[in-house]
Design an enzyme around this catalytic site. Sequence first.
Site, PDB file in Angstrom:
ATOM      1  N   HIS A  18      -6.431  28.162   4.810  1.00  0.00           N
ATOM      2  CA  HIS A  18      -6.177  26.599   4.246  1.00  0.00           C
ATOM      3  C   HIS A  18      -8.013  26.146   4.291  1.00  0.00           C
ATOM      4  O   HIS A  18      -7.808  25.440   2.724  1.00  0.00           O
ATOM      5  CB  HIS A  18      -5.459  25.909   4.679  1.00  0.00           C
ATOM      6  CG  HIS A  18      -4.084  26.450   4.208  1.00  0.00           C
ATOM      7  ND1 HIS A  18      -2.755  26.270   5.399  1.00  0.00           N
ATOM      8  CD2 HIS A  18      -3.268  26.082   2.905  1.00  0.00           C
ATOM      9  CE1 HIS A  18      -1.485  26.315   5.000  1.00  0.00           C
ATOM     10  NE2 HIS A  18      -1.858  26.664   3.834  1.00  0.00           N
ATOM     11  N   LYS A  43      13.702  22.744   1.986  1.00  0.00           N
ATOM     12  CA  LYS A  43      12.588  22.945   3.147  1.00  0.00           C
ATOM     13  C   LYS A  43      12.302  22.178   3.750  1.00  0.00           C
ATOM     14  O   LYS A  43      12.174  21.310   3.736  1.00  0.00           O
ATOM     15  CB  LYS A  43      11.064  22.912   2.238  1.00  0.00           C
ATOM     16  CG  LYS A  43      10.412  24.440   1.907  1.00  0.00           C
ATOM     17  CD  LYS A  43       9.260  24.345   1.457  1.00  0.00           C
ATOM     18  CE  LYS A  43       8.160  25.865   1.416  1.00  0.00           C
ATOM     19  NZ  LYS A  43       6.897  25.691   0.524  1.00  0.00           N
ATOM     20  N   ARG A  92      -3.327  34.780  -2.542  1.00  0.00           N
ATOM     21  CA  ARG A  92      -3.791  36.415  -1.924  1.00  0.00           C
ATOM     22  C   ARG A  92      -2.631  37.279  -2.020  1.00  0.00           C
ATOM     23  O   ARG A  92      -3.532  37.840  -3.189  1.00  0.00           O
ATOM     24  CB  ARG A  92      -2.806  35.575  -0.112  1.00  0.00           C
ATOM     25  CG  ARG A  92      -3.657  34.701   0.641  1.00  0.00           C
ATOM     26  CD  ARG A  92      -2.327  34.762   1.228  1.00  0.00           C
ATOM     27  NE  ARG A  92      -1.581  33.774   0.879  1.00  0.00           N
ATOM     28  CZ  ARG A  92      -0.490  33.068   1.464  1.00  0.00           C
ATOM     29  NH1 ARG A  92      -0.842  33.090   2.735  1.00  0.00           N
ATOM     30  NH2 ARG A  92       0.859  32.408   0.911  1.00  0.00           N
ATOM     31  N   SER A 130       0.648  29.793   6.742  1.00  0.00           N
ATOM     32  CA  SER A 130       1.839  29.355   8.414  1.00  0.00           C
ATOM     33  C   SER A 130       2.859  30.058   8.492  1.00  0.00           C
ATOM     34  O   SER A 130       2.969  30.000   9.956  1.00  0.00           O
ATOM     35  CB  SER A 130       1.646  28.235   7.480  1.00  0.00           C
ATOM     36  OG  SER A 130       0.997  27.501   6.136  1.00  0.00           O
TER      37      SER A 130
HETATM   38  P1  ADP Z   1       3.516  26.198  -0.522  1.00  0.00           P
HETATM   39  O1  ADP Z   1       4.353  25.927   0.689  1.00  0.00           O
HETATM   40  O2  ADP Z   1       3.172  25.303  -1.158  1.00  0.00           O
HETATM   41  O3  ADP Z   1       2.603  27.668  -0.997  1.00  0.00           O
HETATM   42  P2  ADP Z   1       1.734  26.313   1.481  1.00  0.00           P
HETATM   43  O4  ADP Z   1       0.489  25.411   2.777  1.00  0.00           O
HETATM   44  O5  ADP Z   1       2.017  27.435   2.153  1.00  0.00           O
HETATM   45  O6  ADP Z   1       2.529  25.955   1.065  1.00  0.00           O
HETATM   46  O7  ADP Z   1      -0.088  27.015   0.987  1.00  0.00           O
HETATM   47  C1  ADP Z   1      -0.354  25.803  -0.189  1.00  0.00           C
HETATM   48  C2  ADP Z   1      -1.433  26.774  -0.776  1.00  0.00           C
HETATM   49  O8  ADP Z   1      -2.363  28.088   0.129  1.00  0.00           O
HETATM   50  C3  ADP Z   1      -0.764  27.778  -1.196  1.00  0.00           C
HETATM   51  O9  ADP Z   1      -1.373  28.147  -2.788  1.00  0.00           O
HETATM   52  C4  ADP Z   1      -0.734  29.063  -0.633  1.00  0.00           C
HETATM   53  O10 ADP Z   1      -1.241  30.528  -1.813  1.00  0.00           O
HETATM   54  C5  ADP Z   1      -2.417  28.947  -0.145  1.00  0.00           C
HETATM   55  N1  ADP Z   1      -2.984  29.044   0.790  1.00  0.00           N
HETATM   56  C6  ADP Z   1      -1.931  29.746   1.927  1.00  0.00           C
HETATM   57  N2  ADP Z   1      -2.961  30.866   2.455  1.00  0.00           N
HETATM   58  C7  ADP Z   1      -3.793  31.366   2.671  1.00  0.00           C
HETATM   59  C8  ADP Z   1      -4.993  32.463   2.893  1.00  0.00           C
HETATM   60  N3  ADP Z   1      -4.890  32.542   3.795  1.00  0.00           N
HETATM   61  N4  ADP Z   1      -5.624  32.232   1.660  1.00  0.00           N
HETATM   62  C9  ADP Z   1      -5.677  31.453   0.871  1.00  0.00           C
HETATM   63  N5  ADP Z   1      -5.112  30.346  -0.147  1.00  0.00           N
HETATM   64  C10 ADP Z   1      -4.068  30.032   0.983  1.00  0.00           C
END
Ligand code: ADP
Length: 161
Positions: A18, A43, A92, A130
């Site tokens: 992130h 969620k 990803r 996460s």
């Molecule tokens: P959501 O529940 O909305 O998917 P996340 O917190 O899991 O929220 O992710 C938020 C954004 O960050 C999403 O677009 C996700 O694809 C991106 N993201 C999460 N992990 C990574 C990573 N390792 N590299 C690039 N983008 C990421």
Amino acid sequence: MDITAIYPGSFDPATLGHLDIIGRASKLFERVVVSISESSNTKRFAFSEEQRLAMLGKIIKPFPNVSVATFGGLLTAFARSRGSAVLVRGLRAISDFEYEFQMASMNRYLAKEIETVFMMTSPKYHYLSSSIVKEIARLQGDITGLVPPELVEDVQAQFQL
Ligand code: ADP
């Protein structure tokens, strides 16, 4: 162009993946609002909104044009209320694509003036999510190198036995 970008997500918790997207987006747009989705019935989060807000607050300090907010309801409505025309999402593996494609298409249907911009993950973070961080922390594994250094203790504390 003077663009405010919204980077929405759960950030439960924020990871180095992130942070990488935040840093790169901060160079592309005048302002970036990292926007934390509020808890909902559909969620369940390991960290409260306050905790996720506090953790993101710590890691955005090096970026003067980045701020943090929480939002509930429709993302497009939130983006409009902030005068933002760009949503940033990270991509990803192929597995992200279908969900992201559906969300971007639906958001376009709801608000055609708002563009979703995808940023490819940096190769070193392509495995990072996460969920995997929570799994490792729950099993008392070492999460150094997966979340920003300022967050290691916060995340470990949440899963202390
Ligand atoms: P959501 O529940 O909305 O998917 P996340 O917190 O899991 O929220 O992710 C938020 C954004 O960050 C999403 O677009 C996700 O694809 C991106 N993201 C999460 N992990 C990574 C990573 N390792 N590299 C690039 N983008 C990421």
